[in-house]
Design a protein around this motif. Sequence first.
Motif, mmCIF file in Angstrom:
data_model
loop_
_atom_site.group_PDB
_atom_site.id
_atom_site.type_symbol
_atom_site.label_atom_id
_atom_site.label_comp_id
_atom_site.label_asym_id
_atom_site.label_seq_id
_atom_site.Cartn_x
_atom_site.Cartn_y
_atom_site.Cartn_z
ATOM 1 N N HIS A 58 0.819 -1.208 0.000
ATOM 2 C CA HIS A 58 0.000 0.000 0.000
ATOM 3 C C HIS A 58 0.854 1.261 0.000
ATOM 4 C CE1 HIS A 58 -3.877 -2.062 1.720
ATOM 5 N NE2 HIS A 58 -3.519 -2.505 0.534
ATOM 6 N N GLY A 61 2.264 1.737 -3.494
ATOM 7 C CA GLY A 61 1.250 2.156 -4.440
ATOM 8 C C GLY A 61 0.617 3.500 -4.132
ATOM 9 N N GLY A 62 1.037 4.139 -3.063
ATOM 10 C CA GLY A 62 0.491 5.441 -2.718
ATOM 11 C C GLY A 62 -0.907 5.387 -2.132
ATOM 12 N N LEU A 63 -1.344 4.195 -1.681
ATOM 13 C CA LEU A 63 -2.646 4.079 -1.026
ATOM 14 C C LEU A 63 -2.589 4.533 0.425
ATOM 15 C CD1 LEU A 63 -3.863 0.608 -2.355
ATOM 16 C CD2 LEU A 63 -4.633 2.877 -3.084
ATOM 17 N N GLY A 83 -0.647 12.445 -5.936
ATOM 18 C CA GLY A 83 -0.975 11.080 -5.562
ATOM 19 C C GLY A 83 -2.042 10.455 -6.440
ATOM 20 N N ASP A 84 -3.084 11.234 -6.779
ATOM 21 C CA ASP A 84 -4.154 10.703 -7.622
ATOM 22 C C ASP A 84 -3.627 10.354 -9.005
ATOM 23 O OD1 ASP A 84 -6.000 10.965 -5.582
ATOM 24 O OD2 ASP A 84 -6.702 12.935 -6.247
ATOM 25 N N TYR A 86 -0.506 9.655 -9.807
ATOM 26 C CA TYR A 86 0.422 8.530 -9.661
ATOM 27 C C TYR A 86 -0.335 7.208 -9.645
ATOM 28 C CZ TYR A 86 3.622 5.325 -7.224
ATOM 29 O OH TYR A 86 4.390 4.237 -6.854
ATOM 30 N N ARG A 87 -1.377 7.118 -8.834
ATOM 31 C CA ARG A 87 -2.150 5.879 -8.744
ATOM 32 C C ARG A 87 -2.920 5.597 -10.033
ATOM 33 N NH1 ARG A 87 -2.764 8.147 -3.648
ATOM 34 N NH2 ARG A 87 -4.703 9.179 -4.293
ATOM 35 N N ILE A 91 0.293 3.123 -11.640
ATOM 36 C CA ILE A 91 0.116 1.918 -10.824
ATOM 37 C C ILE A 91 -1.173 1.198 -11.209
ATOM 38 C CG2 ILE A 91 -0.071 0.994 -8.495
ATOM 39 C CD1 ILE A 91 2.603 2.315 -9.026
ATOM 40 N N PHE A 93 -3.495 -1.966 -9.763
ATOM 41 C CA PHE A 93 -3.691 -2.777 -8.564
ATOM 42 C C PHE A 93 -4.515 -4.019 -8.886
ATOM 43 C CE2 PHE A 93 -3.184 1.555 -6.888
ATOM 44 C CZ PHE A 93 -2.217 1.350 -5.909
ATOM 45 N N PRO A 166 -0.374 1.252 -16.997
ATOM 46 C CA PRO A 166 0.561 1.552 -15.899
ATOM 47 C C PRO A 166 1.934 0.969 -16.183
ATOM 48 C CG PRO A 166 -0.808 -0.313 -15.320
ATOM 49 C CD PRO A 166 -1.349 0.206 -16.613
#
Length: 228
Positions: A58, A61-63, A83-84, A86-87, A91, A93, A166
Motif C-alpha cells: 500500500h 502504491g500510494g494508497l 498522488g491521484d 500517480y495511482r 500503478i 492494482f 501503468p
Amino acid sequence: MSDPHDHTDAPVLRGERLSKLYPDGEVAALRGVSLQVAAGESVAVVGPSGCGKTTLLHLLGGLDRPTEGEVFFRGTPLAKLDGDQYRAREIGFVFQSFHLLTTLSAVENIQIPMFETPWTPRERASRAEELIKQVGMAHRRNHRPTRLSVGERQRIAIARALANEPSVLLADEPTGNLDSRNQDEILRLLEDLRRSRGLTLVTVTHSAEVAAAAGRVVRMRDGLVVET
C-alpha cells in the motif's frame, strides 16, 4: 508522469526506512523497511499474515503514507507527486477480492479506471475490447461478475488494472481465492503481460508456489525484511 516503458538502471520503486504505526503508535506494521525494485523486475514479497507485506504494498502504491521514511518513484519522492495521478497513471492494482462492480458487464468493469483519462467513450470502449481479448475473456465480455467463475473474475480484474497502461503492477494475494489450476493460469498470464508490456510486477503472497514464479523473493517477518 514518466514514460511507462522507460527501462533504466535506476529503481522504479524504492522504499527507504519505511515505518508504519497503527493505531496511536501502538502497533508497528513496518519497522524501518528498505527495498528497491528495478524496472521490469518481478518481485514476490512473502511472509505470514500480519508481517507487514500488504502495508508495504500500500505504501509503494500510494494508497497510504509511511509514519517514517519515504517511497520514491523513479527517484522522486511520492510526497512530491500528485498522488491521484500517480495511482491512476503509473500503478495498476490487483486484489484478492477482485472488487468488480456487479451491476456492470465484464467489459464495462475494465473501463472504470479510464474515466480518469481524457479518452473519449469510443476510445475507452476500444481499449477495453483490446484488453479483454488479451486476458482471454472476449467470449464473456457481456457477462456480469456474478456469472463469472473466480478465475474469470480475476482475469477481468487484471485487465482493469492495465486499463491506463501503468508501468507498475501491484498484486495483493492475486491467487488467494483460486484453485491450483486457476492459480497456475493467472501466474502465467501475469508473467506474459509483464514480459510483453515491460511491466514491473510486485506480488504479495504467502504461497511458495506464487513466490517461485517471481524473479526475486523478499521475505518479511514482524514488520521487517529478513531475507532477499
